[in-house]
Write an enzyme that holds these catalytic residues in place. Structure first.
Site, PDB file in Angstrom:
ATOM      1  N   ALA A   1       0.821  -1.208   0.000  1.00 30.37           N
ATOM      2  CA  ALA A   1       0.000   0.000   0.000  1.00 30.37           C
ATOM      3  C   ALA A   1       0.856   1.259   0.000  1.00 30.37           C
ATOM      4  O   ALA A   1       0.346   2.356  -0.264  1.00 30.37           O
ATOM      5  CB  ALA A   1      -0.933   0.000   1.209  1.00 30.37           C
TER       6      ALA A   1
ATOM      7  N   TYR B   1      10.939   2.918   0.170  1.00 30.86           N
ATOM      8  CA  TYR B   1      10.242   1.644   0.087  1.00 30.86           C
ATOM      9  C   TYR B   1       9.104   1.665  -0.940  1.00 30.86           C
ATOM     10  O   TYR B   1       8.958   0.726  -1.743  1.00 30.86           O
ATOM     11  CB  TYR B   1       9.708   1.274   1.466  1.00 30.86           C
ATOM     12  CG  TYR B   1       8.960  -0.038   1.531  1.00 30.86           C
ATOM     13  CD1 TYR B   1       9.614  -1.249   1.356  1.00 30.86           C
ATOM     14  CD2 TYR B   1       7.596  -0.064   1.799  1.00 30.86           C
ATOM     15  CE1 TYR B   1       8.929  -2.449   1.423  1.00 30.86           C
ATOM     16  CE2 TYR B   1       6.899  -1.256   1.867  1.00 30.86           C
ATOM     17  CZ  TYR B   1       7.577  -2.452   1.689  1.00 30.86           C
ATOM     18  OH  TYR B   1       6.887  -3.644   1.752  1.00 30.86           O
TER      19      TYR B   1
END
Length: 343
Positions: free
Chosen positions: A122, A152
């Site tokens: 997500a 990330y």
């Protein structure tokens, strides 16, 4: 494509999700199962002895070639990652995981792997859409225009594009899941890589055991998230892997809670009331994030079933057993050492 009867390789098999996935697939009669991880076997979250367990560096081309050899199906769950405290302070390490996916895709293509799974996150979603705790649940198309979590999130979004282009250019059949905050037993709960549910459970347990009924919360506690229990993660992941859905898909819970509400639930489970202090300088991530599961329900005919209260209770109980075992081991160690000294 059903996974039963297939030769499966789980890259990142020594991790939290990978360990659970290995046990699930063993029960479903896959033809063979190989688990691969960088960590020494003693540090794997779970080890299935009937599996081919290999310690390989998947950042290297040779490691990836060994990992996928003779495999029909490859799961790429491998990454250098952790909770918000880790990914905000280790952006370069997170980005280096691009080496894993790149070399695994090349190796999978060359080995004629039939299907390849990439565990995305997500964190790929546009941060501008996550500025308000009262967030509108994120749809798959909200990843663009691109403004993901720095480090990330960019690595995961780039990994998705790599999968897309390997499918287009080389015919490698890929599946991509955007996992949303997966938690549960056997997950990391201390050491700096833990995620919010495990951290809150650990802190509640420490408060209960020490009698110091206090808890530090990162941020103001009003930031919101949804959390996906491991059993739901596995079910959604397998359904996606066995489907014809080639586009990235949310695998996440739509049950939105604030961090304060998460602490409320942990307090109820632990039977304690904690004095809260808020560390506004600590990493806290975006203000709000939730999973829109409309497309998942439509394409997979499925949505997560485990309520946060129930999943957190199971996680709390597991962490409690781990902390009690560690406390017993620490208490026994001095007596054992003394006995050795006098023998």
């Amino acid at each position: 494509m059903k996974l039963a009867g297939q030769r499966v390789a789980i890259c990142g098999g020594g991790g939290f999700i990978g360990g659970h996935l290995a046990k699930r697939l063993l029960a479903q009669n896959v033809k063979s199962l190989r688990c691969v991880d960088l960590k020494p076997l003693a540090e794997w979250h779970q080890v299935s002895p009937s599996v081919e367990n290999l310690r390989l560096d998947l950042r290297l081309k040779e490691g990836c070639e060994s990992a996928v050899r003779d495999a029909d199906v490859v799961f790429n769950l491998a990454a250098d990652m952790g909770g918000m405290g880790f990914i905000e302070n280790n952006k370069a390490l997170c980005m280096l995981s691009v080496l894993i996916n790149t070399h695994l895709l090349l190796a999978a293509r060359n080995a004629c792997v039939q299907r390849y799974f990439f565990a995305s996150s997500a964190c790929v979603y546009n941060s501008a859409k996550q500025a308000d705790p009262n967030v509108t649940a994120l749809r798959e198309e909200d990843a663009y225009p691109a403004q993901p979590e720095d480090g990330y999130g960019w690595e995961k979004l780039f990994g998705e594009r790599m999968c897309r282009h390997f499918a287009e250019d080389f015919g490698l059949d890929c599946r991509i899941a955007r996992h949303h905050n997966v938690y549960g037993p056997w997950g990391t709960f201390d050491g700096g890589r833990e995620k919010a549910p495990a951290a809150v459970c650990r802190k509640a347990l420490q408060a209960k055991l020490t009698g110091q009924h206090e808890i530090e919360i990162w941020g103001d506690g009003r930031q919101t998230r949804s959390f996906l229990y491991i059993d739901d993660c596995l079910e959604g992941t397998q359904r996606l892997m066995e489907s014809d859905v080639a586009e990235p898909l949310n695998i996440g819970s739509g049950e939105l809670v604030s961090i304060n509400q998460l602490v409320d639930i942990a307090e109820e489970i632990a039977g304690v009331k904690l004095k809260r202090t808020y560390n506004l300088n600590a990493p806290k991530g975006v203000n709000g994030r939730n999973s829109d599961n409309t497309k998942t329900k439509h394409l997979l005919g499925w949505e997560p079933a485990v309520r946060l209260r129930d999943g957190l209770a199971r996680t709390y109980q597991w962490i409690e057993t781990q902390m009690e075992a560690k406390a017993c081991a620490n208490a026994a160690a001095p007596a054992h050492q003394s006995a050795e000294a006098t023998s």
